[in-house]
Design a protein around this motif. Structure first.
Motif, PDB file in Angstrom:
ATOM      1  N   LEU A  74       0.796  -1.230   0.000  1.00  0.00           N
ATOM      2  CA  LEU A  74       0.000   0.000   0.000  1.00  0.00           C
ATOM      3  C   LEU A  74       0.825   1.275   0.000  1.00  0.00           C
ATOM      4  O   LEU A  74       0.279   2.364  -0.135  1.00  0.00           O
ATOM      5  CB  LEU A  74      -0.919   0.023   1.234  1.00  0.00           C
ATOM      6  N   GLY A  75       2.126   1.157   0.163  1.00  0.00           N
ATOM      7  CA  GLY A  75       2.992   2.323   0.274  1.00  0.00           C
ATOM      8  C   GLY A  75       3.104   3.114  -1.019  1.00  0.00           C
ATOM      9  O   GLY A  75       2.649   2.712  -2.082  1.00  0.00           O
ATOM     10  N   ALA A  76       3.761   4.251  -0.913  1.00  0.00           N
ATOM     11  CA  ALA A  76       3.893   5.169  -2.049  1.00  0.00           C
ATOM     12  C   ALA A  76       4.621   4.537  -3.232  1.00  0.00           C
ATOM     13  O   ALA A  76       4.348   4.882  -4.378  1.00  0.00           O
ATOM     14  CB  ALA A  76       4.628   6.438  -1.602  1.00  0.00           C
ATOM     15  N   ASP A  77       5.534   3.615  -2.973  1.00  0.00           N
ATOM     16  CA  ASP A  77       6.293   2.983  -4.060  1.00  0.00           C
ATOM     17  C   ASP A  77       5.604   1.756  -4.643  1.00  0.00           C
ATOM     18  O   ASP A  77       6.107   1.142  -5.574  1.00  0.00           O
ATOM     19  CB  ASP A  77       7.686   2.573  -3.566  1.00  0.00           C
ATOM     20  N   ALA A  78       4.454   1.401  -4.092  1.00  0.00           N
ATOM     21  CA  ALA A  78       3.743   0.207  -4.563  1.00  0.00           C
ATOM     22  C   ALA A  78       3.186   0.439  -5.959  1.00  0.00           C
ATOM     23  O   ALA A  78       2.823   1.548  -6.326  1.00  0.00           O
ATOM     24  CB  ALA A  78       2.609  -0.150  -3.602  1.00  0.00           C
ATOM     25  N   LYS A  79       3.140  -0.612  -6.723  1.00  0.00           N
ATOM     26  CA  LYS A  79       2.572  -0.524  -8.068  1.00  0.00           C
ATOM     27  C   LYS A  79       1.128  -1.006  -8.024  1.00  0.00           C
ATOM     28  O   LYS A  79       0.702  -1.871  -8.773  1.00  0.00           O
ATOM     29  CB  LYS A  79       3.402  -1.361  -9.033  1.00  0.00           C
ATOM     30  N   SER A  80       0.387  -0.433  -7.111  1.00  0.00           N
ATOM     31  CA  SER A  80      -1.012  -0.819  -6.945  1.00  0.00           C
ATOM     32  C   SER A  80      -1.907   0.124  -7.740  1.00  0.00           C
ATOM     33  O   SER A  80      -1.475   1.163  -8.226  1.00  0.00           O
ATOM     34  CB  SER A  80      -1.400  -0.801  -5.469  1.00  0.00           C
TER      35      SER A  80
END
Length: 96
Positions: A53-59
């Motif tokens: 869920l973090g800022a660097d996630a590719k979600s």
């Protein structure tokens, strides 16, 4: 939805199975036991949630449009408000 100060005290493990070679789905296996996470288990879980869920996630960005009865948000509220482990396990099962 911004998740500030997300606290997770208990979890239920469900297993989502890999599809068969012919791409047919296998029904998930639902856990029934409630676990409290502590120590290394909590650290690993926290790291996985932050990675997902973090800022660097590719979600994918999601917008919740349905919040009435039967919606994911309503189910999450039922899980959070569960008064017993049995009720928690019941609401944690996927619905169609």
């Amino acid at each position: 939805m911004i998740l500030n100060n997300l606290n997770i005290g208990e979890v239920i493990y469900h297993r989502v199975h890999q599809r068969l070679l012919d791409r047919k789905l296998i029904a998930p296996t639902y856990g029934t036991a409630v676990f409290s996470l502590a120590g290394d288990g909590l650290d690993v879980f926290r790291d996985r949630v932050v990675a997902a869920l973090g800022a660097d996630a590719k979600s994918v960005t999601m917008r919740i449009e349905s919040h009435g009865e039967g919606s994911a948000l309503a189910i999450a509220r039922q899980i959070a408000a569960a008064g017993s482990e049995d009720e928690f396990a019941h609401h944690a099962r996927a619905r169609r």
